[in-house]
Design a protein around this motif. Structure first.
Motif, PDB file in Angstrom:
ATOM      1  N   SER A  24       0.735  -1.054  -0.195  1.00 45.36           N
ATOM      2  CA  SER A  24      -0.112  -0.027  -0.024  1.00 45.36           C
ATOM      3  C   SER A  24       0.862   1.204   0.067  1.00 45.36           C
ATOM      4  N   ARG A  25       2.072   1.274   0.840  1.00 47.74           N
ATOM      5  CA  ARG A  25       2.912   2.262   0.738  1.00 47.74           C
ATOM      6  C   ARG A  25       3.247   2.575  -0.560  1.00 47.74           C
ATOM      7  N   ARG A  26       3.866   1.436  -1.066  1.00 47.85           N
ATOM      8  CA  ARG A  26       4.309   1.581  -2.448  1.00 47.85           C
ATOM      9  C   ARG A  26       3.344   2.302  -3.713  1.00 47.85           C
ATOM     10  N   ASN A  27       2.312   1.723  -3.479  1.00 48.80           N
ATOM     11  CA  ASN A  27       1.195   2.093  -4.466  1.00 48.80           C
ATOM     12  C   ASN A  27       0.860   3.360  -4.096  1.00 48.80           C
ATOM     13  N   ALA A  28       1.121   4.088  -2.736  1.00 53.48           N
ATOM     14  CA  ALA A  28       0.644   5.373  -2.622  1.00 53.48           C
ATOM     15  C   ALA A  28       1.784   6.223  -3.212  1.00 53.48           C
ATOM     16  N   VAL A  29       3.133   6.039  -2.999  1.00 55.37           N
ATOM     17  CA  VAL A  29       4.134   6.474  -3.721  1.00 55.37           C
ATOM     18  C   VAL A  29       3.879   6.700  -5.077  1.00 55.37           C
ATOM     19  N   SER A  31       1.061   6.300  -6.693  1.00 61.26           N
ATOM     20  CA  SER A  31       0.090   7.081  -7.129  1.00 61.26           C
ATOM     21  C   SER A  31       0.466   8.740  -7.063  1.00 61.26           C
ATOM     22  N   VAL A  32       1.362   9.160  -6.073  1.00 62.50           N
ATOM     23  CA  VAL A  32       1.666  10.537  -6.084  1.00 62.50           C
ATOM     24  C   VAL A  32       2.497  11.021  -7.224  1.00 62.50           C
ATOM     25  N   ASP A  33       3.477  10.001  -7.695  1.00 64.28           N
ATOM     26  CA  ASP A  33       4.473  10.040  -8.665  1.00 64.28           C
ATOM     27  C   ASP A  33       3.642  10.327  -9.891  1.00 64.28           C
ATOM     28  N   PHE A  34       2.644   9.652 -10.318  1.00 59.90           N
ATOM     29  CA  PHE A  34       1.812   9.654 -11.307  1.00 59.90           C
ATOM     30  C   PHE A  34       0.984  10.904 -11.541  1.00 59.90           C
ATOM     31  N   CYS A  35       0.441  11.452 -10.265  1.00 61.61           N
ATOM     32  CA  CYS A  35      -0.166  12.606 -10.226  1.00 61.61           C
ATOM     33  C   CYS A  35       0.730  13.866 -10.807  1.00 61.61           C
ATOM     34  N   ARG A  36       1.978  13.636 -10.245  1.00 62.33           N
ATOM     35  CA  ARG A  36       2.901  14.695 -10.598  1.00 62.33           C
ATOM     36  C   ARG A  36       2.937  14.660 -11.969  1.00 62.33           C
TER      37      ARG A  36
END
Length: 342
Positions: A24-29, A31-36
Motif C-alpha cells: 500500500s505504501r508503494r502504491n501510494a508513492v 500514485s503521487v508520482d503519477f499525479c505529478r
C-alpha cells in the motif's frame, strides 16, 4: 479461575499484514508520482495552447515561459522554474496523447527520456524501464553507459526494438549480452593488480546490478560450481540461467588479456553443461568470457567458424566519458559494417 494465555500470532499472518502495508505504501508513492506526471503533462498542454495564440511572434514561447515562471516560482518553488516549464512543454509535444503517458514512470524518468532526441532510442529506454522496473537511477545509468548503442553493435535496430516491445524473443546471445560491459558499480579501487576472486566477490556482492548490466532475463544459479571429470576438479566462476533464451550461461572471469587457453577452458565447461546438465528441450549452453582485454582475431581463430555460443566480452571497471563511449561504439559499429560489406 486461571487467566487464559493469549496464543502468539501466526508468523505467516503477521507477514501477510506487513506485505499489505508495504504494498500500500508503494502504491501510494506511485500514485503521487503519477499525479505529478499528469500535472506536468497538463501544464505542457496548456502552455502549448497559449503559445498558439501568439505564434506570429518568434520569441513568444520564451517570453511566455519566463513570465509564467516569475508568477509561479515564488509561490510554488523551483519545480516551476523556466527550465522545468520548458520540460513540460516538450513533454506534451512528445506525448500529445494522454494514454501514451505510462503510470509506471515518474517525472524524473520522463525528464531523462524527453532529453533524448532519437525517437527509437527514447522508445527503447521507455519500454525497458517499464519491462524491467528500473529505478530513476538505473535508467540514468543505462542511458549514460550507452546501453542502446552497445546493443546495436551486435544486432540491428528493429530486432532491439522488437524485443523491447515484446514482439519477439531474443534468438541469439548477441541480442542479450553486451560488449563491452560497464561494471563501475562494483566499487573496485583503481589498482592494476587485483585478482579474479576479488572481481568475482564484487560481482556477487552487487549481483542484482551485475545481472542488469549483463542483459535481460538472467537468473543466478551458482558460484564456483564444482565439476568432477574422473579425478580432476574444475570450478566454474558463475553459473546463470537465461529464461528468454532458455539455456544455462557459464561465466569465466579473467582480469588479464584473453588467451586461447582461456577460451578452450570455457568451451570445456559449455560442453559439460550441454552433455550433462541441459534438458532435452533447452537450448545450447552459452559461455561468456568476461575479460579485461581481448584480441578479436585470437577469439575468432580459436573458436569454430560456426560458433554461436562462446562470447568474449570486455569489462570496464570505471565509467568512461560519454565522448569516449560514443567514439568506441562508433568505431566498433564501423568495423562491423565494413565486415558485412566484404
Amino acid at each position: 479461575m486461571a487467566k487464559k494465555e493469549i496464543e502468539p500470532l501466526n508468523k505467516i499472518f503477521v507477514t501477510d499484514i506487513r506485505g499489505i502495508i508495504e504494498q500500500s505504501r508503494r502504491n501510494a508513492v506511485r500514485s503521487v508520482d503519477f499525479c505529478r506526471v499528469q500535472m506536468y503533462w497538463n501544464i505542457g498542454r496548456r502552455i502549448q495552447v497559449e503559445e498558439q495564440k501568439g505564434k506570429k511572434r518568434a520569441d513568444y514561447g520564451s517570453f511566455l515561459l519566463k513570465n509564467l515562471s516569475k508568477e509561479l516560482e515564488p509561490e510554488y518553488g523551483s519545480g516551476f522554474s523556466y527550465r522545468q516549464l520548458a520540460f513540460c512543454r516538450k513533454f506534451y509535444t512528445l506525448y500529445p496523447i494522454v494514454n501514451a503517458v505510462r503510470s509506471q514512470l515518474n517525472w524524473t524518468q520522463y525528464r531523462d527520456l524527453i532529453a533524448i532526441d532519437d525517437p527509437d532510442k527514447r522508445e527503447y529506454y521507455e519500454l525497458e524501464t517499464v519491462n524491467n522496473a528500473w529505478t530513476s537511477r538505473e535508467l540514468e545509468r543505462q542511458i549514460h553507459s550507452q546501453l542502446y548503442e552497445r546493443l546495436l553493435m551486435s544486432s540491428d535496430k528493429e530486432k532491439v526494438l522488437a524485443v523491447a516491445r515484446k514482439q519477439r524473443i531474443p534468438e541469439t546471445p548477441q541480442e542479450v549480452i553486451k560488449d563491452p560491459m560497464v561494471l563501475e558499480f562494483l566499487g573496485l579501487e583503481r589498482n592494476p593488480e587485483y585478482y579474479e576472486r576479488d572481481l568475482e566477490t564484487a560481482i556477487i556482492n552487487h549481483l542484482q546490478r551485475f545481472l542488469l548490466e549483463l542483459g535481460n532475463g538472467f537468473a543466478f544459479i551458482a558460484r564456483q560450481r564444482r565439476i568432477l571429470l574422473e579425478d580432476d576438479e574444475f570450478f566454474v566462476d558463475l553459473v546463470l540461467y537465461n529464461r528468454l533464451l532458455r539455456c544455462f550461461v557459464v561465466v569465466e572471469i579473467k582480469t588479464e588479456k584473453v588467451t586461447h587457453q582461456d577460451l578452450g577452458q570455457l568451451q570445456m565447461y559449455v560442453n559439460y553443461f550441454d552433455r550433462v546438465e541441459k534438458l532435452p528441450d533447452e537450448r545450447k549452453t552459452i559461455g561468456i568470457l568476461l575479460c579485461a582485454e581481448k584480441n578479436d582475431t585470437v577469439v575468432k581463430m580459436t573458436l569454430p567458424e560456426d560458433n554461436e555460443t562462446i562470447l568474449a566480452s570486455e569489462f570496464k571497471l570505471y565509467m568512461p566519458s560519454k565522448e569516449r563511449l560514443i567514439a568506441e561504439v562508433k568505431q566498433v559499429r564501423e568495423e562491423f559494417e565494413r565486415k558485412q560489406e566484404l
